[in-house]
Design a protein around this motif. Structure first.
Motif, short mmCIF file in Angstrom:
data_model
loop_
_atom_site.label_atom_id
_atom_site.label_comp_id
_atom_site.label_asym_id
_atom_site.label_seq_id
_atom_site.Cartn_x
_atom_site.Cartn_y
_atom_site.Cartn_z
N MET A 25 -6.51 5.85 6.65
CA MET A 25 -6.42 5.03 7.81
C MET A 25 -6.64 5.93 8.97
O MET A 25 -6.58 7.20 9.05
N VAL A 70 1.80 0.27 3.77
CA VAL A 70 2.68 0.01 3.16
C VAL A 70 3.08 1.57 2.41
O VAL A 70 2.22 2.12 1.88
N GLY A 78 3.47 -7.34 -2.78
CA GLY A 78 3.08 -8.38 -1.93
C GLY A 78 3.54 -8.18 -0.28
O GLY A 78 3.20 -9.07 0.42
N ILE A 79 3.95 -7.01 0.16
CA ILE A 79 4.20 -6.54 1.42
C ILE A 79 3.36 -6.56 2.13
O ILE A 79 3.14 -7.04 3.22
N GLY A 80 2.00 -5.92 1.95
CA GLY A 80 0.49 -5.84 2.73
C GLY A 80 0.37 -7.15 2.90
O GLY A 80 -0.11 -7.71 4.26
N ALA A 81 0.40 -8.09 1.95
CA ALA A 81 -0.11 -9.68 2.02
C ALA A 81 0.76 -10.27 3.11
O ALA A 81 0.14 -10.91 4.14
N THR A 103 -11.55 -1.07 8.41
CA THR A 103 -10.77 -0.61 7.33
C THR A 103 -11.67 0.24 6.26
O THR A 103 -12.91 -0.08 6.47
N GLY A 107 -11.93 -4.57 0.42
CA GLY A 107 -11.51 -5.49 -0.77
C GLY A 107 -10.02 -6.18 -0.44
O GLY A 107 -9.91 -7.41 -0.84
N PHE A 109 -8.62 -7.04 2.54
CA PHE A 109 -8.65 -7.94 3.28
C PHE A 109 -9.52 -9.07 3.11
O PHE A 109 -9.39 -10.37 3.50
N LYS A 111 -9.22 -10.66 0.37
CA LYS A 111 -8.44 -11.56 -0.27
C LYS A 111 -7.95 -12.54 0.46
O LYS A 111 -7.57 -13.66 -0.13
C1 LIG Z 1 -3.83 -1.50 1.46
C2 LIG Z 1 -2.32 -1.66 1.29
C3 LIG Z 1 -1.93 -2.25 2.94
C4 LIG Z 1 -1.91 -2.86 0.36
O1 LIG Z 1 -0.64 -3.07 0.67
P1 LIG Z 1 0.17 -3.79 -0.76
O2 LIG Z 1 1.65 -4.11 -0.05
O3 LIG Z 1 0.14 -2.83 -1.63
O4 LIG Z 1 -0.70 -5.00 -0.90
P2 LIG Z 1 -0.14 -6.50 -1.83
O5 LIG Z 1 0.87 -5.92 -2.77
O6 LIG Z 1 0.27 -7.42 -0.65
O7 LIG Z 1 -1.56 -6.73 -2.39
C5 LIG Z 1 -1.76 -7.94 -2.14
C6 LIG Z 1 -3.28 -8.28 -2.99
O8 LIG Z 1 -4.28 -7.36 -2.79
C7 LIG Z 1 -4.52 -6.31 -3.80
N1 LIG Z 1 -4.89 -5.29 -3.13
C8 LIG Z 1 -4.09 -4.10 -3.00
N2 LIG Z 1 -4.74 -3.17 -2.51
C9 LIG Z 1 -5.94 -3.35 -2.49
C10 LIG Z 1 -7.23 -2.75 -2.26
N3 LIG Z 1 -6.94 -1.42 -1.84
N4 LIG Z 1 -8.39 -3.13 -2.46
C11 LIG Z 1 -8.43 -4.50 -3.07
N5 LIG Z 1 -7.36 -5.20 -3.11
C12 LIG Z 1 -6.02 -4.70 -3.18
C13 LIG Z 1 -3.49 -6.64 -4.63
O9 LIG Z 1 -3.71 -6.34 -6.08
C14 LIG Z 1 -2.82 -8.13 -4.40
O10 LIG Z 1 -3.76 -8.80 -5.14
P3 LIG Z 1 -3.23 -10.28 -6.01
O11 LIG Z 1 -2.76 -11.15 -4.80
O12 LIG Z 1 -4.51 -10.72 -6.68
O13 LIG Z 1 -2.20 -9.73 -6.91
C15 LIG Z 1 -1.46 -0.62 0.88
O14 LIG Z 1 -1.98 0.04 -0.36
C16 LIG Z 1 -1.62 0.68 2.09
O15 LIG Z 1 -0.93 0.54 2.93
N6 LIG Z 1 -2.38 1.91 1.57
C17 LIG Z 1 -2.45 2.93 2.57
C18 LIG Z 1 -2.91 2.32 4.12
C19 LIG Z 1 -4.26 1.76 4.12
O16 LIG Z 1 -5.19 1.81 3.38
N7 LIG Z 1 -4.02 0.45 5.02
C20 LIG Z 1 -5.12 -0.39 5.14
C21 LIG Z 1 -6.35 -0.20 5.68
S1 LIG Z 1 -6.24 -0.02 7.48
#
Ligand SMILES: CC(C)(COP(=O)(O)OP(=O)(O)OC[C@H]1O[C@@H](n2cnc3c(N)ncnc32)[C@H](O)[C@@H]1OP(=O)(O)O)[C@@H](O)C(=O)NCCC(=O)NCCS
Length: 150
Positions: A25, A70, A78-81, A103, A107, A109, A111
């Motif tokens: 990011m 996260v 589920g915290i990102g969601a 981003t 993938g 977003f 969702k």
């Molecule tokens: C991307 C990020 C925010 C996801 O947060 P998280 O709390 O792990 O996500 P969640 O557990 O809420 O996942 C929700 C859904 O998204 C899916 N998902 C998670 N990361 C994903 C990815 N990189 N690509 C596609 N789908 C993803 C999960 O499998 C889940 O799917 P489901 O509802 O079918 O089970 C986290 O991995 C992160 O902070 N990454 C580093 C920083 C970053 O990349 N930020 C976002 C871009 S600006």
């Protein structure tokens, strides 16, 4: 999930820049986080900030989800969601019609119903921020848009 407080900023900065150092990011300077503190949500475990995200209003009909992070040991729970849903809820309450994000993880977003868009579909105002970005003009972030029913 709660609105961020000034005392959370140093931890939010560390979290965002941890992922920015890994090219996941964009980095945010401390000053920018302080100035926009009212945009941010945080998730805390005891006193530790384990996640954050911001909703930033850009224009009359446009807001941006920014700085979603996260902590690694709290991912896939589920915290990102929850954070994206909180930003969309706030956007709806504010009465904006469109939310976008830039981003490397389209993938994730998609969702939530965001769909990929050409960056040129976004208003010129958005590019003001790009000019200041260290990655300009070779950024490969993907733009996604979500339309709210207001
Ligand atoms: C991307 C990020 C925010 C996801 O947060 P998280 O709390 O792990 O996500 P969640 O557990 O809420 O996942 C929700 C859904 O998204 C899916 N998902 C998670 N990361 C994903 C990815 N990189 N690509 C596609 N789908 C993803 C999960 O499998 C889940 O799917 P489901 O509802 O079918 O089970 C986290 O991995 C992160 O902070 N990454 C580093 C920083 C970053 O990349 N930020 C976002 C871009 S600006």
């Amino acid at each position: 999930m709660e609105k961020a407080r000034i005392s959370d900023v140093t931890q939010m900065h560390e979290l965002i820049n941890y992922f920015a150092d890994r090219d996941e990011m964009l980095p945010r300077p401390l000053s920018e986080i302080y100035e926009n503190i009212r945009d941010y949500f945080v998730v805390k475990q005891d006193e530790r900030v384990i996640a954050c995200a911001a909703l930033h209003v850009s224009w009359s009909d446009l807001a941006e989800v920014k700085s979603l992070a996260v902590a690694e040991d709290s991912q896939e729970q589920g915290i990102g969601a929850q954070l994206v849903e909180a930003c969309l809820r706030e956007a709806r309450e504010l009465g904006t019609s469109t939310v976008f994000c830039l981003t490397y993880k389209p993938g994730f977003f998609e969702k939530f119903g965001f769909s990929q868009a050409e960056k040129t579909e976004l208003p010129h105002k958005i590019w003001g921020e790009c000019y200041r970005c260290p990655k300009f003009p070779d950024c490969n972030e993907v733009a996604l848009i979500y339309h709210l029913e207001v």
